[in-house]
Scaffold this motif. Structure first.
Motif, PDB file in Angstrom:
ATOM      1  N   HIS A  12      37.517 -18.237 -54.030  1.00 23.71           N
ATOM      2  CA  HIS A  12      36.178 -18.783 -54.219  1.00 23.71           C
ATOM      3  C   HIS A  12      35.118 -17.676 -54.227  1.00 23.71           C
ATOM      4  O   HIS A  12      34.141 -17.760 -54.970  1.00 23.71           O
ATOM      5  CB  HIS A  12      35.869 -19.808 -53.133  1.00 23.71           C
ATOM      6  N   ALA A  16      32.628 -17.110 -57.339  1.00 17.88           N
ATOM      7  CA  ALA A  16      31.232 -17.449 -57.069  1.00 17.88           C
ATOM      8  C   ALA A  16      30.309 -16.629 -57.968  1.00 17.88           C
ATOM      9  O   ALA A  16      30.510 -15.425 -58.134  1.00 17.88           O
ATOM     10  CB  ALA A  16      30.903 -17.182 -55.605  1.00 17.88           C
ATOM     11  N   LEU A 327      29.732 -20.555 -48.227  1.00 19.09           N
ATOM     12  CA  LEU A 327      29.221 -20.597 -49.593  1.00 19.09           C
ATOM     13  C   LEU A 327      27.699 -20.740 -49.605  1.00 19.09           C
ATOM     14  O   LEU A 327      27.020 -20.195 -50.480  1.00 19.09           O
ATOM     15  CB  LEU A 327      29.865 -21.741 -50.375  1.00 19.09           C
ATOM     16  N   GLN A 331      25.280 -18.198 -51.549  1.00 16.65           N
ATOM     17  CA  GLN A 331      24.290 -18.686 -52.510  1.00 16.65           C
ATOM     18  C   GLN A 331      22.895 -18.193 -52.140  1.00 16.65           C
ATOM     19  O   GLN A 331      22.098 -17.834 -53.018  1.00 16.65           O
ATOM     20  CB  GLN A 331      24.309 -20.213 -52.589  1.00 16.65           C
ATOM     21  N   TYR A 360      27.879 -22.747 -57.586  1.00 17.07           N
ATOM     22  CA  TYR A 360      28.205 -22.949 -56.171  1.00 17.07           C
ATOM     23  C   TYR A 360      28.495 -24.420 -55.878  1.00 17.07           C
ATOM     24  O   TYR A 360      29.368 -24.744 -55.059  1.00 17.07           O
ATOM     25  CB  TYR A 360      27.087 -22.425 -55.279  1.00 17.07           C
ATOM     26  N   ARG A 364      31.856 -26.023 -54.093  1.00 13.01           N
ATOM     27  CA  ARG A 364      31.840 -26.947 -52.957  1.00 13.01           C
ATOM     28  C   ARG A 364      32.605 -28.222 -53.281  1.00 13.01           C
ATOM     29  O   ARG A 364      33.362 -28.744 -52.447  1.00 13.01           O
ATOM     30  CB  ARG A 364      30.396 -27.280 -52.580  1.00 13.01           C
TER      31      ARG A 364
END
Length: 377
Positions: A12, A16, A327, A331, A360, A364
Motif C-alpha cells: 500500500h 499510495a 494512510l 495522505q 488514498y 482504504r
C-alpha cells in the motif's frame, strides 16, 4: 481496527500517491547509467565499474561522515552529465523511477552551471533536461504510471551566478521550469549574498525555495525567510532548535518557529539524508515526528536517492515503522506537499481532489474489503 488506526502494508505504501518537492537530479542516477555514461564519455575516475559495487560505494561514501567523500559522490555523477544526450537520459530515467515508486507529482532540481564543462550553454542544459522530463513522462504513462514533473533551477551559493540562473529560470518558467533554488554549504555562504537574485524573482512574481536549516541552524532559516522571502525551506529541519519540550511534555515555540508554523511555510524534510548529515541521530529522534504533531507544514522528500539508497516509498516505510503512521498520515504529508508545489493553485487543487484523495480512498476501501473478506473466511 480501521485504516486510520493501522499502519499500511509495504504494498500500500508503494501504491499510495506521493508528491516530492526536494529531489536532486544529480543525486538520483541509476548506478548502471553512471557506468555506461562513463564508458561512453571516457570518464575514467569512477571508484568501481560494476553497477552493484558502484551503488554500494555511493551509499557508503554518503554514510562515511566525511564531507570530502560525500562531495566526491557528486563529482562523479555531475562528471558524466556534461552532454545533452546524457542529461536527457538521466532526466527521463529519473521520471520513470519516480513514477514506478508511486510519485504523481515531483519537482526535481539541478544546477545548470555544473553541466557546462564540455561547452554546453546554460540554455542547452535546461532544454536537454526538459526534453528528458517530457520523454520520461511519456514513457511512464505508457507503463501505466502517470506523473507530472517540474524543474527547479539551482544556483550554487558559493558561486556568483545566482542572478543569471534566476533570470534563466524566469525565461523558462512556462516551459517546464517551475521555480528557483540555491544549494551548497550554508556555513560561510549565507543566502543574503544572492539578494539580487531573490529581488529579481520577487519582482517577476516567481517562486523560489532556499536550502536552509539543514546544517547551519536558525540564522540560516531567518535570513532565508526575512531577508530573502523564500516560499519554502529546503530541509528546514533545524527549526527544531527553536522548539522546547519540557519534562512534562508541554511544548513552547520560539518566535521563529511560531512564525514558520503560523505562516504555513513548507518544510522540505528529508529524513534519511538528515540522518546522514547529522541533523538527527535516528528516525525516532528526527524532528518530523514532533513537527507533524504540532501541525507544521511538513513534507517528506528523498534529497539524493542514489547517495541515500532511498525512494519516497522507503522514506514513508521508515516513518511508518518508527511512528506507526497510517494512510491518513501519509495522505496528510502528501496533501501538504501538493499544496506547497510551485504550479498554479487550480492545478494543485485538481491533483489533490482528482488524484491524491481518490488514490488514498481506494487504498482504504481495499483494506476494508480485505478485512471483511478475512472475517468471512
Amino acid at each position: 481496527m480501521t485504516p486510520s488506526q493501522t499502519p499500511p502494508s509495504p504494498e500500500h505504501i508503494l501504491r499510495a500517491p506521493k508528491v516530492l518537492l526536494h529531489d536532486h537530479l544529480d543525486g538520483g542516477l541509476r548506478p548502471a547509467t553512471v557506468v555506461e555514461l562513463a564508458a561512453e564519455q571516457g570518464y575514467d575516475r569512477l571508484p568501481a565499474d560494476d553497477p552493484d559495487a558502484l551503488g554500494a560505494w555511493f551509499r557508503e561514501a554518503a554514510d562515511s561522515g566525511s564531507l570530502e567523500r560525500y562531495l566526491e559522490t557528486f563529482a562523479h555523477t555531475v562528471g558524466v552529465m556534461q552532454t545533452e544526450e546524457a542529461l536527457a537520459r538521466v532526466a527521463a530515467e529519473c521520471v520513470r523511477d519516480l513514477a514506478a515508486d508511486g510519485v504523481v507529482y515531483a519537482e526535481v532540481r539541478y544546477a545548470p552551471e555544473q553541466h557546462v564543462a564540455r561547452g554546453l550553454s546554460l540554455e542547452q542544459v535546461v532544454e536537454a533536461v526538459n526534453a528528458g522530463f517530457r520523454e520520461g513522462e511519456r514513457l511512464a504513462a505508457a507503463e501505466g504510471n502517470r506523473i507530472r514533473v517540474g524543474a527547479l533551477l539551482t544556483a550554487m551559493r558559493h558561486a556568483a551566478r545566482a542572478l543569471e540562473i534566476a533570470e534563466l529560470a524566469n525565461r523558462y518558467r512556462d516551459l517546464g521550469v517551475v521555480g528557483f533554488d540555491i544549494a551548497g554549504a550554508e556555513a560561510g555562504f549565507p543566502p543574503t549574498r544572492h539578494l539580487d537574485a531573490f529581488e529579481f524573482l520577487k519582482r517577476e512574481n516567481n517562486h523560489f525555495t532556499i536550502h536552509a536549516g539543514e546544517a547551519f541552524g536558525l540564522p540560516s532559516i531567518w535570513q532565508a525567510l526575512q531577508w530573502c522571502g523564500a516560499d519554502r525551506l529546503g530541509h528546514g529541519v533545524r527549526i527544531i532548535d527553536d522548539i522546547k519540550v519540557a519534562d512534562d511534555g508541554s511544548v513552547t515555540l520560539g518566535r521563529l518557529a511560531a512564525y514558520v508554523r503560523d505562516k504555513r511555510i513548507p518544510l522540505e524534510l528529508c529524513p534519511t539524508s538528515n540522518l546522514q548529515t547529522g541533523a538527527a541521530a535516528s528516525y525516532a529522534e528526527h524532528p518530523i515526528g514532533l513537527l507533524r504533531r504540532l501541525g507544521f507544514r511538513a513534507t517528506v522528500n528523498t534529497d539524493n536517492r542514489l547517495m541515500s539508497g532511498t525512494s519516497m516509498s522507503r522514506e514513508f516505510t521508515h516513518l511508518v515503522g518508527t511512528f506507526r503512521y497510517t494512510l491518513d498520515d501519509l495522505q496528510w504529508f502528501t496533501v501538504n506537499a501538493m499544496k506547497s508545489a510551485f504550479i498554479p493553485f487550480d492545478e494543485r487543487l485538481a491533483m489533490i481532489n482528482e488524484v491524491i484523495k481518490p488514490g488514498y480512498a481506494a487504498l482504504r476501501s481495499e483494506w476494508l474489503f480485505g478485512q471483511r473478506g478475512s472475517v468471512r473466511s
